[in-house]
Design a protein around this motif. Structure first.
Motif, mmCIF file in Angstrom:
data_model
loop_
_atom_site.group_PDB
_atom_site.id
_atom_site.type_symbol
_atom_site.label_atom_id
_atom_site.label_comp_id
_atom_site.label_asym_id
_atom_site.label_seq_id
_atom_site.Cartn_x
_atom_site.Cartn_y
_atom_site.Cartn_z
ATOM 1 N N ASN A 73 -31.239 25.101 -50.167
ATOM 2 C CA ASN A 73 -31.733 25.749 -48.552
ATOM 3 C C ASN A 73 -31.302 24.707 -47.565
ATOM 4 O O ASN A 73 -31.786 23.613 -47.952
ATOM 5 N N SER A 74 -30.631 24.936 -46.562
ATOM 6 C CA SER A 74 -30.394 24.123 -45.604
ATOM 7 C C SER A 74 -31.421 23.574 -44.944
ATOM 8 O O SER A 74 -31.601 22.560 -44.098
ATOM 9 N N GLY A 75 -32.833 24.048 -44.816
ATOM 10 C CA GLY A 75 -33.836 23.598 -44.014
ATOM 11 C C GLY A 75 -34.841 22.732 -45.064
ATOM 12 O O GLY A 75 -35.749 22.124 -44.308
ATOM 13 N N ASN A 76 -34.722 23.181 -46.264
ATOM 14 C CA ASN A 76 -35.569 22.509 -47.170
ATOM 15 C C ASN A 76 -35.103 22.239 -48.580
ATOM 16 O O ASN A 76 -34.834 23.403 -49.212
ATOM 17 N N SER A 77 -34.670 21.006 -48.904
ATOM 18 C CA SER A 77 -34.089 20.932 -50.127
ATOM 19 C C SER A 77 -34.730 21.352 -51.396
ATOM 20 O O SER A 77 -34.245 21.323 -52.429
ATOM 21 N N GLY A 78 -35.983 21.451 -51.184
ATOM 22 C CA GLY A 78 -36.801 21.889 -52.474
ATOM 23 C C GLY A 78 -36.860 23.303 -52.545
ATOM 24 O O GLY A 78 -37.376 23.693 -53.464
ATOM 25 N N TRP A 79 -36.199 24.009 -51.776
ATOM 26 C CA TRP A 79 -35.947 25.480 -51.696
ATOM 27 C C TRP A 79 -34.599 25.796 -52.173
ATOM 28 O O TRP A 79 -33.729 25.258 -51.995
ATOM 29 N N THR A 80 -34.409 27.075 -52.627
ATOM 30 C CA THR A 80 -33.491 27.824 -52.862
ATOM 31 C C THR A 80 -32.988 28.876 -52.236
ATOM 32 O O THR A 80 -33.742 29.912 -52.063
ATOM 33 N N GLU A 81 -31.984 28.904 -51.326
ATOM 34 C CA GLU A 81 -31.534 30.229 -50.763
ATOM 35 C C GLU A 81 -30.444 31.295 -51.376
ATOM 36 O O GLU A 81 -29.505 30.736 -52.020
ATOM 37 N N ILE A 82 -30.530 32.305 -51.229
ATOM 38 C CA ILE A 82 -29.834 33.210 -51.999
ATOM 39 C C ILE A 82 -28.999 34.426 -50.933
ATOM 40 O O ILE A 82 -29.744 35.039 -50.193
ATOM 41 N N ARG A 83 -28.040 34.436 -50.927
ATOM 42 C CA ARG A 83 -27.093 35.281 -50.123
ATOM 43 C C ARG A 83 -26.621 36.458 -50.972
ATOM 44 O O ARG A 83 -25.665 36.113 -52.077
ATOM 45 N N ARG A 84 -26.812 37.668 -50.892
ATOM 46 C CA ARG A 84 -26.452 38.796 -51.488
ATOM 47 C C ARG A 84 -25.401 39.559 -50.439
ATOM 48 O O ARG A 84 -25.857 40.186 -49.615
#
Length: 216
Positions: free
Chosen positions: A117-128
């Motif tokens: 995630n661009s805003g929090n390196s400890g999170w993961t973003e998913i684009r579907r």
């Protein structure tokens, strides 16, 4: 005509946690429609990327009007191929899935990209992204709309899948399903109902004792 869908979501877990969880999503109480999963190919490329192909079998109920389109001897399970590329250096995972049977009714293709995630390196973003097409004369639009609604529903289930598996991998108590919550509520209500007469009897006894003491 092709229907297109774009959705983005975030998991509050690092990419390093989400990546291994992806391979352990099934079986899962939120996705009982996923019947089987088999890895049919896997290799590590010269640039250290992991390439995989899996075959998944899913069972999804069709709307009643669509059930009549299926001959009685045709299985309603859907076979899906999934190609994935994991790039540990750039911390990305890309998957592409598509159905290989019932294509005369519809074709559903999905592309997912998992990244930090661009805003929090400890999170993961998913684009579907999803593409739904149907060449069934007269009802293609209805088929596409149904497929998109089912896709969105399954997308929500997948997020629940991740939350459930991530909790288990991190040693936490997995979130309870709606069925489990409903069962617990039902059992608690039953216990309360069974205890009510005894509680009422106890209150009546205390009231009678108090009344006797006042009369004295």
């Amino acid at each position: 005509m092709v229907q297109y869908f774009l959705g983005q979501s975030v998991l509050r877990s690092s990419w390093g946690q989400v990546f291994p969880a992806f391979w352990q999503l099934y079986p899962n109480p939120y996705s009982k429609h996923v019947l089987t999963e088999d890895t049919v190919h896997r290799e590590v490329t010269s640039d250290q990327k992991l390439l995989s192909r899996r075959l998944l079998t899913k069972m999804n109920r069709m709307p009643r009007w669509a059930e009549r389109l299926f001959p009685a001897n045709v299985a309603h399970s859907v076979y899906i191929l999934e190609d994935s590329t994991v790039d540990p250096q750039n911390q990305t995972m890309t998957t592409f899935t598509w159905n290989i049977n019932h294509t005369w009714l519809m074709v559903v293709e999905e592309r997912c990209v998992y990244r930090v995630n661009s805003g929090n390196s400890g999170w993961t973003e998913i684009r579907r992204e999803a593409w739904v097409s149907s060449s069934l004369f007269g009802v293609s639009r209805a088929v596409q709309e149904f497929a998109l609604a089912r896709f969105k529903s399954n997308m929500a289930k997948t997020m629940k899948d991740f939350e459930y598996i991530l909790a288990k991998l991190q040693g936490e108590a997995p979130p309870k399903t709606l069925a489990e919550t409903a069962k617990e509520a039902k059992e608690k209500a039953k216990e309360t109902a069974l205890a009510a007469p005894e509680k009422a009897k106890d209150l009546a006894s205390k009231a009678a004792t108090k009344q006797q003491q006042q009369q004295l």
